[in-house]
Motif scaffolding. Structure first.
Motif, PDB file in Angstrom:
ATOM      1  N   ASN A  50       3.421   8.736   3.903  1.00  0.00           N
ATOM      2  CA  ASN A  50       3.393   7.269   3.852  1.00  0.00           C
ATOM      3  C   ASN A  50       4.241   6.666   4.965  1.00  0.00           C
ATOM      4  OD1 ASN A  50       1.669   7.058   1.647  1.00  0.00           O
ATOM      5  ND2 ASN A  50       3.347   7.073   0.178  1.00  0.00           N
ATOM      6  N   THR A  86      -3.586   4.516  -2.216  1.00  0.00           N
ATOM      7  CA  THR A  86      -3.444   3.488  -3.262  1.00  0.00           C
ATOM      8  C   THR A  86      -4.621   3.524  -4.221  1.00  0.00           C
ATOM      9  OG1 THR A  86      -2.139   2.087  -1.794  1.00  0.00           O
ATOM     10  CG2 THR A  86      -3.230   1.006  -3.631  1.00  0.00           C
ATOM     11  N   TYR A 118       3.874   1.494  -1.187  1.00  0.00           N
ATOM     12  CA  TYR A 118       4.525   1.543  -2.501  1.00  0.00           C
ATOM     13  C   TYR A 118       3.625   2.214  -3.536  1.00  0.00           C
ATOM     14  CZ  TYR A 118       6.766  -0.029  -6.809  1.00  0.00           C
ATOM     15  OH  TYR A 118       7.362  -0.054  -8.038  1.00  0.00           O
ATOM     16  N   PHE A 119       2.350   1.883  -3.527  1.00  0.00           N
ATOM     17  CA  PHE A 119       1.426   2.409  -4.522  1.00  0.00           C
ATOM     18  C   PHE A 119       0.763   3.729  -4.127  1.00  0.00           C
ATOM     19  CE2 PHE A 119       1.467  -2.033  -5.974  1.00  0.00           C
ATOM     20  CZ  PHE A 119       1.721  -1.818  -7.319  1.00  0.00           C
ATOM     21  N   SER A 120       0.850   4.110  -2.872  1.00  0.00           N
ATOM     22  CA  SER A 120       0.141   5.288  -2.386  1.00  0.00           C
ATOM     23  C   SER A 120       0.581   6.562  -3.104  1.00  0.00           C
ATOM     24  CB  SER A 120       0.372   5.450  -0.878  1.00  0.00           C
ATOM     25  OG  SER A 120      -0.215   6.637  -0.411  1.00  0.00           O
ATOM     26  N   ARG A 178      -4.134   6.469  -6.497  1.00  0.00           N
ATOM     27  CA  ARG A 178      -3.040   6.217  -7.451  1.00  0.00           C
ATOM     28  C   ARG A 178      -3.474   5.271  -8.561  1.00  0.00           C
ATOM     29  NH1 ARG A 178       2.610   6.358  -7.218  1.00  0.00           N
ATOM     30  NH2 ARG A 178       2.083   8.455  -6.539  1.00  0.00           N
ATOM     31  N   LEU A 201       0.829  -1.207   0.000  1.00  0.00           N
ATOM     32  CA  LEU A 201       0.000   0.000   0.000  1.00  0.00           C
ATOM     33  C   LEU A 201       0.865   1.260   0.000  1.00  0.00           C
ATOM     34  CD1 LEU A 201      -2.838  -1.063   2.476  1.00  0.00           C
ATOM     35  CD2 LEU A 201      -2.984  -0.881  -0.024  1.00  0.00           C
TER      36      LEU A 201
END
Length: 154
Positions: A78, A147, A69-71, A150, A67
């Protein structure tokens, strides 16, 4: 994102996933030892909980890493979200280990709240649980929302 440029939020969540897995394995050895040396073939209630929760928080931390990583949020935000979750995961596991070590209770919510031979004030456990709920749910929701944004799903 390549491994050299991996964000700290992701890296910390991945490392703590490994730590929680390792603690789960160690508490599993402790659990097995207690089972072998118990007339009822059982480990203390909180040794069992420490073992299981550590093993559950390991994959949960990997989900937190994904989460983060993609946020869409900034790395700083983060990282705060990740640290909040890792703090409360660690706090929970350590409290279970302590209760298992002290063998002071089979229900930490039973009053009076016991920590070894000391009685903790009711407000202390209540406050800890309120902060845990708000912290974990809020931080996970923040990462999830970041996420979803994104990935263009919101």
């Amino acid at each position: 994102m390549d491994m050299e440029n991996l964000n700290q939020s992701v890296a910390w969540a991945v490392v703590f996933s490994g730590i929680f897995l390792w603690v789960g394995m160690l508490t599993g050895v402790w659990k097995y030892y207690q089972i072998r040396h118990s007339e009822q073939a059982r480990a203390h209630y909180y040794v069992d909980i420490a073992h299981r929760s550590s093993l559950l928080y390991a994959p949960a931390s990997l989900i937190i890493a994904v989460l983060a990583y993609f946020s869409v949020w900034s790395e700083g935000l983060n990282f705060i979200f990740v640290l909040i979750n890792l703090f409360f995961f660690s706090f929970s596991i350590l409290s279970y280990i302590l209760h298992g070590w002290l063998k002071d209770t089979t229900n930490q919510f039973k009053q009076p709240h016991q920590m070894g031979r000391w009685h903790l004030p009711k407000w202390m456990l209540t406050s800890a649980m309120v902060l845990l709920v708000i912290g974990e749910l809020g931080a996970a929701a923040g990462l999830l929302l970041g996420t979803i944004i994104r990935l263009g799903m919101f």
